[in-house]
Design an enzyme around this catalytic site. Sequence first.
Site: not given
Ligand code: GLN
Length: 547
Positions: A14, A16, A19, A147-148, A189, A380, A382, A404, A519, A521
């Site tokens: 962690s 950064g 970044l 190790i990985e 270190p 989504c 939401g 679902e 999405h 975002e």
């Molecule tokens: N669980 C919902 C679906 O699979 C929404 C998925 C999500 O919000 N990314 O459709």
Amino acid sequence: MARFVFITGGVVSSLGKGLASAALGALLQARGYTVRLRKLDPYLNVDPGTMSPFEHGEVFVTDDGAETDLDLGHYERFTGVAARKTDSISSGRIYSNVLEKERRGDYLGKTIQVIPHVTNEIKDFLRIGADEVDFMLCEIGGTVGDIEGLPFFEAIRQFSHERPHGECILMHLTLLPYLAASGELKTKPTQHSVKELQSIGLAPDILVCRSEQPIPEREREKIALFCNVRKEHVVAAYDLKSIYEAPLAYHREGLDQAVLDAFGIAPAPKPNLDRWLDVMDRLENAEGEVRVAIVGKYTQLEDAYKSIAEALTHGGMANRVKVRAEWIDAEIFEREDPAPWLEGFHAILVPGGFGERGTEGKIHAAEFARTRKIPYLGICLGMQMAVIEAARNLAGLPTAGSEEFDHEAGKKRFEPVVYHLKEWVKGNQTEERKLGDDKGGTMRLGAYTAQLAKGSKVADVYGATTIEERHRHRYEVDIKYRVKLEEQGLRFSGMSPDGRLPEIVEVSDHPWFIGVQFHPELKSKPFEPHPLFADFVRAAKDVSRLV
Ligand code: GLN
């Protein structure tokens, strides 16, 4: 072929690295170069798609439908370069490829070993698309000594050795702990971690040292001497108020100069930092604040919704306000009236999620936003919850729900206004999925086109009627209910090009109520805030001015 910068970390995790890599990418761009950033992760999961957001933070989705580590989100936010499937790889994927080749007989019965078979697979990965850019920045996850990580370190050693001299450099991040009692920054270190690198045949060209205190000249000299790097290549990384300060801060400390210097590029092209100066100006000179409630499930770990938090910040920058996002556990609204919790917020966001837990609470949050006329952005899950709310409370379908949750519970309780999608069209191909398929990669993933209705709110927000956004979900709103819902004012304002899949819904008689199946975002950048987030924050700002 590109010049390669390998980025590794030592001492602690962690630090950064992601970044620092992203900021370096932005700085090289500011000097006129093209870049691509990559992440090589030592864990054995084949992809991060099935890793818990509690443990690993958000899954970032690329246009070409890869489920990747959230670091790729940082890379995109800082460089604006759309990440691809081939920008992220894990040990799990590498081993899985090697084993698949072995099963197919590609190795002609030879003994399969880490060197050369696994390391060759890693080197092949590094070469993908390397002709397309000036610089390829490759971050190795984890810490030197794990190790990985060893096959990756060995692969970059071989790779650097095989390339012409001066085409690859290694940038190593470490920590300089501060001992308050003696008032000293300790370099030991860092020395140990460089020794660790040297023992596997690697030598850093640049050392980036995280430190809470200014690094005195004497300590820099000591680090340079003991770690065999030039003094000017010991770059300080101090704590920042905002991640978006990183490009300017690293520039001040001379990181980009040191990198160009290490490649022998002289004279270095002058940087144009206007983009980042503007970003910082917007961040630092915000007028006022808006409060946004995020009603979700994974509220303990902020990284679980990393891109949403960032996109809200960008929306704030577009409007020159500070966005204070507060996370509220949706389950609370299953026991308590949401009003006392949500009154006082200027906007409500319900993010994506999986599984039934907390969904009744999200439905209550959507109802609150709709009836109280508070700006609402449903992403989504939401959006699906907003549709279920409207179906139950407006369209006379009291048992509306999502398939679902019935699948999860193993019994049928709901009228499925949100249903499981088994085939859909991508470009001119049909994709098919069954519920019983492997857990990984069974979703509608990546960029899909949506057509926006002329005259709709979203068409206005985007300033366009054809858009492309990234998806990650299995379930869809059923268009069977479209007429019923539209009669009640829930407009289906964005659809897939074939008209089968609802992409966006909006409440007509509301200042700002939008649900999106994708999405947004994931595509927002500080220097290019996503239109939905910019306008959502603008609507929140309007509310904040009213009270
Ligand atoms: N669980 C919902 C679906 O699979 C929404 C998925 C999500 O919000 N990314 O459709």
